[in-house]
Every structure is written in structure tokens, then in C-alpha cells.
Scaffold this motif. Structure first.
Motif, PDB file in Angstrom:
ATOM      1  N   GLN A  21       0.807  -1.231   0.000  1.00 20.89           N
ATOM      2  CA  GLN A  21       0.000   0.000   0.000  1.00 20.89           C
ATOM      3  C   GLN A  21       0.841   1.283   0.000  1.00 20.89           C
ATOM      4  N   ILE A  22       1.987   1.320   0.662  1.00 21.14           N
ATOM      5  CA  ILE A  22       2.802   2.547   0.605  1.00 21.14           C
ATOM      6  C   ILE A  22       3.298   2.763  -0.826  1.00 21.14           C
ATOM      7  N   ASP A  48       8.835  -7.307  -5.417  1.00 15.68           N
ATOM      8  CA  ASP A  48       8.009  -7.883  -4.350  1.00 15.68           C
ATOM      9  C   ASP A  48       8.287  -9.386  -4.329  1.00 15.68           C
ATOM     10  N   VAL A 135      12.282   2.288   4.779  1.00 18.45           N
ATOM     11  CA  VAL A 135      10.962   2.656   5.314  1.00 18.45           C
ATOM     12  C   VAL A 135      10.407   1.511   6.166  1.00 18.45           C
ATOM     13  N   ASN A 137       9.679  -1.268   8.756  1.00 19.98           N
ATOM     14  CA  ASN A 137       9.992  -1.254  10.192  1.00 19.98           C
ATOM     15  C   ASN A 137      10.593  -2.558  10.686  1.00 19.98           C
ATOM     16  N   HIS A 193      12.327   5.628  14.982  1.00 17.91           N
ATOM     17  CA  HIS A 193      10.962   5.744  14.457  1.00 17.91           C
ATOM     18  C   HIS A 193      10.093   4.750  15.219  1.00 17.91           C
TER      19      HIS A 193
END
Ligand code: NAX
Length: 337
Positions: A21-22, A48, A135, A137, A193
């Protein structure tokens, strides 16, 4: 400020997690020239995992249907070598996302191994001056692991994203002092983050009637800055998940684009942006941790803003987030053995 890359040759830009989704929000920002400018042609590399290839092909069809003028070619693949080959910029987004109620630490073990492998792929296949934004995590620690397994890539070139936290904090401050977003600057995000990050508004400046003044002169509300803003920004990701049942995507993509655009183009005079970068001991942060600092950027090189006063309150906050990053580093090294 002149862009770091003046070449008119197309640049190869990798996005991992490209069926997610990002990426769905990030791809058009890059393809429309909002990161590398309106003159820079791009070859998009989209990676992916094998089970997502069908979805990825659907994304590739949509990209074609957008008829982006700057887009020279698209490589959509589950082959890591093909994805990392010759890339100049990488957005490493692909990872398992945090679901509602899931703590970041649960994610660590599963995700750092992805970044160990992708560090190896950067080392082997990417351009040696590749610039990397992690990005996925836990972003800071994934970047640290990625860098460890990419010894031929300068450590300064592997960064992690805290720009979303900066953007969240900036928007909240702007709302609080009733200013426009572009009239608020110098918000700092220190550390990880995660919910130990320290959003620091002590140096914020607000533009009123054409001149910039310290936030303390515009709105003397230290209680709000300490007791409301900090937890609000720390917990914003969880709040979005609770409402949307999915983690932040549109705002994460915007932040990723902002991070890379500033790295590519540089920052304006008196503009600070936040990037999680490798520490060389600045502000007492242990060497080698990937830690969010306020930086300025010139000619494609970031530089940590020096000589900011660290009071007792800030010292305590920095200690909390540093300790968490040290723990993550230990766990990550163990998970990669
Ligand atoms: P999605 O689940 O929508 O997409 C992730 C994609 O990554 C999937 O298509 C998945 O198949 C793919 N993937 C998994 N392993 C892969 C691998 N080894 N190689 C390539 N692709 C792989 O997640 P999305 O919402 O896009 O979030 C992606 C990551 O961003 C998550 O780790 C999430 O926690 C993290 N975030 C980081 C933020 C930050 O500020 N640093 C904020 C937003 C977001 O929470």
C-alpha cells in the motif's frame, strides 16, 4: 540548490514492497517527477515476493495506463538480482507491516533478515554511490543491518525514515499556532521511528508577517509542547491503524518522497529536515546507531545540525530512545546469525 545528479541519463530507482500500500501511493509521486525533478527520466525497478507477482503485474499495468512522460521503463520482478542491478536510489519499503495491537519488537525478528539479504544485494548489484531510504519497520535497525551487510556502500548512504514523524509534528504545531505548514520550520525528531522518539519543538520558528520568530515568542505554551505534542506524534501511527485498520500509507509515501527529494536537491537556507543516519557520536549518541537527527543537505551530502543545546528534559528523552535502539541492535545481530 543544484540537484546532486545533473545527468540527463535515466536513473534506476528501486522500490521494494512494490505491491504494497505505501508503494501504491509512492510510485506516482516518483513517476510524476516530484522527487527527482521534472527533467529527470526514470527507470523504475519494482520488487516484491513471488506470491505477490500477480498483484505487482496489476500495478505495472496501471503504471503503463498512467502514461507518465518521465518514465522510460519498468522492471517488475521477484528476482532480487534484477531488482538491485545498477540502481542509484532505493526505497526499501517491503516488510511485514505492523497490524493493530502488534508491537514493533514482534516485527523485528521477521524483518531484519529481509534487510540482511537486501544489504547483500546492494553490495553486489547496486551502484556504489546508491542512496538508500529504509521505510520498512523497524526502520532504523533495518538500516543498520542493511549497512552491515553492504560493506562496499558508504554508511552515510543508508538512511531510515523519520520524515513522517517530522511532517506529523509540523502539521500539529501549525494547527496549534494557527500558521500555515510552510510557516513552521525546525521541528526535530530525535532517535528511533517508534514511540520512544523525541519530537522536539524547542527550536521551532514560525513565520508571521514575513519574519521568522521563535515559537516561544509566538505561543508560550511549553506544557502543550511537552505534554501533548510529544505523545501525540509518538502514538500517531497506532492511532491511524486503529482508525483505518491499516498502517499509514499515503502519508508514509509523501514522507518518503520528501526525504529523498531533499537528499537529491538539498535543503533551503535555514531549513532542517530529519533523517535517521549513522551516528559518529554526535550529541553523545553511540557510534554506529542509526539515529534520527536534524540535518541540512548540500550536494547530496547530509550534515547533522551542530551545537544544539540539550537540557535535562531532552537528555532524558534521548536516553530512552537510545536505549531502545541499542536493545534493537543486540536483538537484530542475534536474529541475523
Ligand atoms: P504492505 O503489507 O501493504 O506492503 C508490504 C509489501 O512488502 C507486500 O507487498 C509484501 O509482499 C512485500 N514484501 C514482504 N517481504 C518482502 C521482501 N523480502 N522483498 C520485497 N517485498 C517484500 O505494507 P505497507 O503498508 O506498504 O508498509 C510497508 C512497511 O512500511 C512496513 O514495514 C511498515 O511498518 C512500514 N512503515 C514505516 C513507516 C516509517 O515512518 N518509517 C511509516 C509507515 C509504515 O508503517
Amino acid at each position: 540548490m543544484a540537484p546532486a545528479t545533473a545527468s540527463n541519463e535515466p536513473i534506476r530507482v528501486l522500490i521494494t514492497g512494490a505491491a504494497g500500500q505505501i508503494a501504491y501511493s509512492l510510485i506516482p509521486l516518483i513517476a510524476k517527477g516530484e522527487v527527482f525533478g521534472q527533467k529527470q527520466e526514470i527507470i523504475l525497478h519494482l520488487l516484491d515476493i513471488q506470491p505477490m507477482l500477480g498483484v505487482l503485474n496489476g500495478v505495472a499495468m496501471e503504471i503503463s495506463d498512467c502514461a507518465f512522460p518521465l518514465l522510460r521503463d519498468v522492471v517488475a520482478t521477484a528476482d532480487v538480482a534484477a531488482a538491485f542491478k545498477g540502481i542509484s536510489y532505493a526505497f526499501l519499503v517491503g516488510a511485514m507491516p505492523r497490524r493493530e495491537g502488534m508491537e514493533r519488537k514482534d516485527l523485528l525478528k521477521a524483518n531484519v533478515r529481509i534487510f540482511k539479504d537486501q544489504g547483500g544485494a546492494l553490495d553486489q548489484f547496486a551502484k556504489k554511490d546508491v542512496k538508500v531510504l529504509v521505510v520498512g519497520n523497524p526502520a532504523n535497525t533495518n538500516a543498520l543491518i542493511c549497512s552491515k551487510y553492504a560493506p562496499s556502500i558508504p554508511k552515510e548512504n543508508i538512511t531510515a525514515m523519520t520524515r513522517l514523524d517530522q511532517n506529523r509534528a509540523t502539521a500539529q504545531v501549525a494547527q496549534h499556532v494557527q500558521a500555515r505548514i510552510q510557516d513552521v520550520r525546525k521541528v526535530i525528531i530525535w532517535g528511533n521511528h517508534s514511540n520512544t522518539q523525541f519530537p522536539d519543538a524547542r527550536f521551532v520558528e514560525v513565520q508571521k508577517d514575513g519574519s521568522w520568530t521563535s515559537i516561544s515568542k509566538v505561543q508560550h505554551d511549553e506544557k502543550w509542547l511537552k505534554e501533548s505534542l510529544i505523545p501525540l506524534v509518538q502514538k500517531r501511527g497506532a492511532e491511524v491503524i486503529a482508525a483505518r485498520k491499516l498502517s499509514s500509507a499515503m502519508s508514509a509515501a509523501q514522507a518518503a518522497a520528501d526525504h529523498m527529494r531533499n537528499w537529491f536537491n538539498g535543503t533551503e537556507k535555514d531549513q532542517w529536515v530529519n533523517m535517521a543516519v549513522v551516528s559518529k557520536g554526535e550529541y553523545g549518541i553511540p557510534e554506529g546507531l542509526v539515529f534520527s537527527f536534524p540535518v541540512t543537505v548540500e550536494n547530496g551530502q547530509w550534515k547533522i545540525v551542530p551545537n544544539l543545546a540539550i537540557d535535562d528534559f531532552s537528555k532524558e528523552k534521548l536516553k530512552i530512545t537510545t536505549t531502545e535502539l541499542e536493545e534493537e541492535r543486540t536483538e537484530a545481530h542475534a536474529a541475523c546469525e
